[in-house]
Design an enzyme around this catalytic site. Structure first.
Site, PDB file in Angstrom:
ATOM      1  N   THR A  60       0.831  -1.116  -0.102  1.00 19.11           N
ATOM      2  CA  THR A  60      -0.009   0.103   0.042  1.00 19.11           C
ATOM      3  C   THR A  60       0.781   1.448  -0.186  1.00 19.11           C
ATOM      4  O   THR A  60       1.621   1.384   0.769  1.00 19.11           O
ATOM      5  CB  THR A  60      -0.959   0.132   1.015  1.00 19.11           C
ATOM      6  OG1 THR A  60      -1.695  -1.225   1.471  1.00 19.11           O
ATOM      7  CG2 THR A  60      -1.956   1.286   0.964  1.00 19.11           C
TER       8      THR A  60
ATOM      9  N   ARG B  78     -11.861 -10.033  -1.667  1.00 22.14           N
ATOM     10  CA  ARG B  78     -11.547  -9.299  -0.583  1.00 22.14           C
ATOM     11  C   ARG B  78     -11.116  -7.841  -0.787  1.00 22.14           C
ATOM     12  O   ARG B  78     -10.442  -7.625  -1.715  1.00 22.14           O
ATOM     13  CB  ARG B  78     -10.622  -9.853   0.251  1.00 22.14           C
ATOM     14  CG  ARG B  78     -10.288  -9.054   1.564  1.00 22.14           C
ATOM     15  CD  ARG B  78      -8.863  -8.431   1.384  1.00 22.14           C
ATOM     16  NE  ARG B  78      -8.376  -7.717   2.684  1.00 22.14           N
ATOM     17  CZ  ARG B  78      -7.529  -6.885   2.767  1.00 22.14           C
ATOM     18  NH1 ARG B  78      -7.204  -6.120   1.827  1.00 22.14           N
ATOM     19  NH2 ARG B  78      -7.421  -6.210   3.944  1.00 22.14           N
ATOM     20  N   VAL B  79     -12.010  -6.944  -0.240  1.00 22.57           N
ATOM     21  CA  VAL B  79     -11.758  -5.315  -0.472  1.00 22.57           C
ATOM     22  C   VAL B  79     -11.216  -4.945   1.047  1.00 22.57           C
ATOM     23  O   VAL B  79     -11.683  -5.219   2.125  1.00 22.57           O
ATOM     24  CB  VAL B  79     -12.886  -4.927  -0.809  1.00 22.57           C
ATOM     25  CG1 VAL B  79     -12.651  -3.414  -0.721  1.00 22.57           C
ATOM     26  CG2 VAL B  79     -13.382  -5.170  -2.307  1.00 22.57           C
ATOM     27  N   GLY B  80     -10.201  -4.237   0.920  1.00 21.67           N
ATOM     28  CA  GLY B  80      -9.365  -3.711   2.311  1.00 21.67           C
ATOM     29  C   GLY B  80      -9.903  -2.184   2.411  1.00 21.67           C
ATOM     30  O   GLY B  80     -10.817  -1.745   1.809  1.00 21.67           O
ATOM     31  N   ASP B  81      -9.156  -1.730   3.191  1.00 22.89           N
ATOM     32  CA  ASP B  81      -9.541  -0.203   3.528  1.00 22.89           C
ATOM     33  C   ASP B  81      -9.319   0.854   2.374  1.00 22.89           C
ATOM     34  O   ASP B  81      -9.808   2.027   2.206  1.00 22.89           O
ATOM     35  CB  ASP B  81      -8.955   0.428   4.822  1.00 22.89           C
ATOM     36  CG  ASP B  81      -7.504   0.215   5.138  1.00 22.89           C
ATOM     37  OD1 ASP B  81      -7.078  -0.519   3.837  1.00 22.89           O
ATOM     38  OD2 ASP B  81      -6.717   0.730   5.754  1.00 22.89           O
TER      39      ASP B  81
ATOM     40  N   GLY C 130      -6.132  -3.446   6.935  1.00 23.06           N
ATOM     41  CA  GLY C 130      -7.216  -2.949   6.394  1.00 23.06           C
ATOM     42  C   GLY C 130      -8.544  -2.903   7.247  1.00 23.06           C
ATOM     43  O   GLY C 130      -9.369  -2.192   7.349  1.00 23.06           O
TER      44      GLY C 130
ATOM     45  N   THR D 132      -2.024   2.842   5.784  1.00 18.92           N
ATOM     46  CA  THR D 132      -1.424   1.823   5.268  1.00 18.92           C
ATOM     47  C   THR D 132      -1.521   0.573   6.723  1.00 18.92           C
ATOM     48  O   THR D 132      -1.375   1.127   7.813  1.00 18.92           O
ATOM     49  CB  THR D 132      -0.077   1.743   4.983  1.00 18.92           C
ATOM     50  OG1 THR D 132       0.861   2.459   5.928  1.00 18.92           O
ATOM     51  CG2 THR D 132      -0.049   2.963   3.769  1.00 18.92           C
ATOM     52  N   GLY D 133      -1.728  -0.536   6.283  1.00 13.69           N
ATOM     53  CA  GLY D 133      -1.681  -1.739   7.436  1.00 13.69           C
ATOM     54  C   GLY D 133      -2.931  -2.422   7.258  1.00 13.69           C
ATOM     55  O   GLY D 133      -3.343  -2.639   6.082  1.00 13.69           O
TER      56      GLY D 133
HETATM   57  N1  GLY Z   1      -4.558  -1.488   4.016  1.00 15.20           N
HETATM   58  C1  GLY Z   1      -4.481  -2.292   2.901  1.00 15.20           C
HETATM   59  C2  GLY Z   1      -5.434  -3.481   3.032  1.00 15.20           C
HETATM   60  O1  GLY Z   1      -5.615  -3.813   3.954  1.00 15.20           O
HETATM   61  O2  GLY Z   1      -5.486  -3.915   1.916  1.00 15.20           O
END
Ligand code: GLY
Length: 350
Positions: free
Chosen positions: A199, A227-230, A253, A250-251
């Site tokens: 990220t 899967r969708v992150g933040d 999500g 970042t990190g």
């Molecule tokens: N922060 C990126 C994710 O979790 O996809």
């Protein structure tokens, strides 16, 4: 050879990352390196963003809109085959397919766009900007996002580099001792390391005080397809309020999604907290709510995962804070481009 499950790898990565740590109330670093010239542009980014901050600053100095500047900056990282967490060369999902997430937000128009689970398109940040500008929507996902990108002339290409494929293959071979895949020796260290990649967030304010941001990623390595992150979620991986400031992350999500982290950082800044304080207060809240998910906690009740917020405010002050010590972020204040240590909630001990 010892076989590790996916969850073992995850836990191992988290525990290695966290180490044994001592709780410390807000470890502030703010003020140490803030030397922004009054009124000049500022760009900040995650640790992997030094070339993004450089590029974005060059463009801001030429009067380019801050959103175009940060997108041009992160495009360099999206195009870099050696960054395992962003764009081309990013680590794939559990089926070996690269799926990208990105969002952009433009302060002057308070508009935003995002794409999620986008396959075969190298620059999801550019597609996210088109979602913002050329549709009445904010987020497109999967097949619809791909068709939208192709309608705008983006070419499909294979995003899986040999390096990313080989790391994915090692992961797959060590997933279970009840299947027919055999791993080579000496793979555990390599697999632990990949969980630390991923990220880029980049935020900018120009000399007129206009603010914009972008977050782009290949997401969690070996994730469940879809899967969708933040990162593509406005309010979680990115938020901009042109009257107040901007934040991104970042990190892990999932932890951020459950707490609307970037929105929360901006709201803390609205209340008068500095960017660094706002990031720390948001992390403190996430550490608190994570107590309801015991499998994510260490023996002392602290989150085992990494999560970092980056923020800048309307005055051009900036800061970043991470759940654990040791993180850095990129800053270009118009004169110098460099990495600065993030503040942190918990001190990591070797
Ligand atoms: N922060 C990126 C994710 O979790 O996809």
């Amino acid at each position: 050879m010892k076989k590790l499950s996916r969850r073992d790898f995850f836990k191992k990565g988290l525990i290695t990352g966290a180490g044994i740590a001592i709780l410390s109330k807000f470890n502030f670093l703010q003020g140490k390196e803030i030397d922004r010239k009054k009124g000049g542009p500022v760009v900040i980014a995650s640790r992997n963003g030094l070339k993004a901050t450089q590029k974005a600053m060059e463009l801001l100095k030429k009067g380019v809109d801050p959103l175009d500047a940060v997108i041009a900056g992160v495009n360099l990282v999206e195009n870099d085959p050696n960054d395992l967490g962003v764009g081309y060369g990013g680590l794939p999902n559990e089926e070996g397919i690269v799926e990208l997430d990105a969002s952009v937000m433009h302060g002057p128009t308070h508009n935003a766009g995002g794409v999620a689970s986008l396959r075969n398109i190298k620059n999801p940040s550019k597609v996210a900007k088109l979602v913002m500008e050329r549709t009445d929507h904010v987020l497109l996902v999967g097949e619809g996002a791909l068709r939208f990108a192709k309608a705008h002339g983006f070419k499909e290409e294979n995003l899986l580099t040999d390096r990313a494929r080989e790391i994915w293959l090692r992961w797959k071979e060590t997933l279970s001792d009840r299947d027919d895949w055999f791993p080579p020796k000496e793979v555990e260290k390599e697999l632990e390391e990949v969980f630390h990649h991923g990220t880029i967030n980049c935020l900018a304010i120009d000399s007129k005080g206009n603010i914009a941001g972008v977050t782009t990623t290949s997401g969690l390595p070996f994730k469940i397809p879809g899967r969708v992150g933040d990162s593509p979620i406005i309010g979680a991986g990115l938020y901009v309020d042109n009257d107040v400031g901007a934040a991104g992350s970042t990190g892990r999500g999932e932890a951020n999604l459950l707490n609307c982290g970037s929105f929360t950082v901006v709201e803390f800044m609205r209340k008068g907290y500095s960017p660094e304080e706002a990031c720390l207060k948001t992390l403190e809240r996430i550490a608190y709510t994570t107590k309801k998910q015991p499998y994510l906690l260490d023996r002392k009740g602290r989150p085992k995962f990494s999560l970092t917020f980056y923020a800048l405010n309307k005055k051009g002050e900036f800061g970043a804070a991470s759940m654990w010590s040791g993180a850095k972020f990129a800053v270009h204040d118009g004169t110098k481009n460099r990495l600065i240590e993030c503040a942190y909630l918990f001190k990591r001990e070797k």
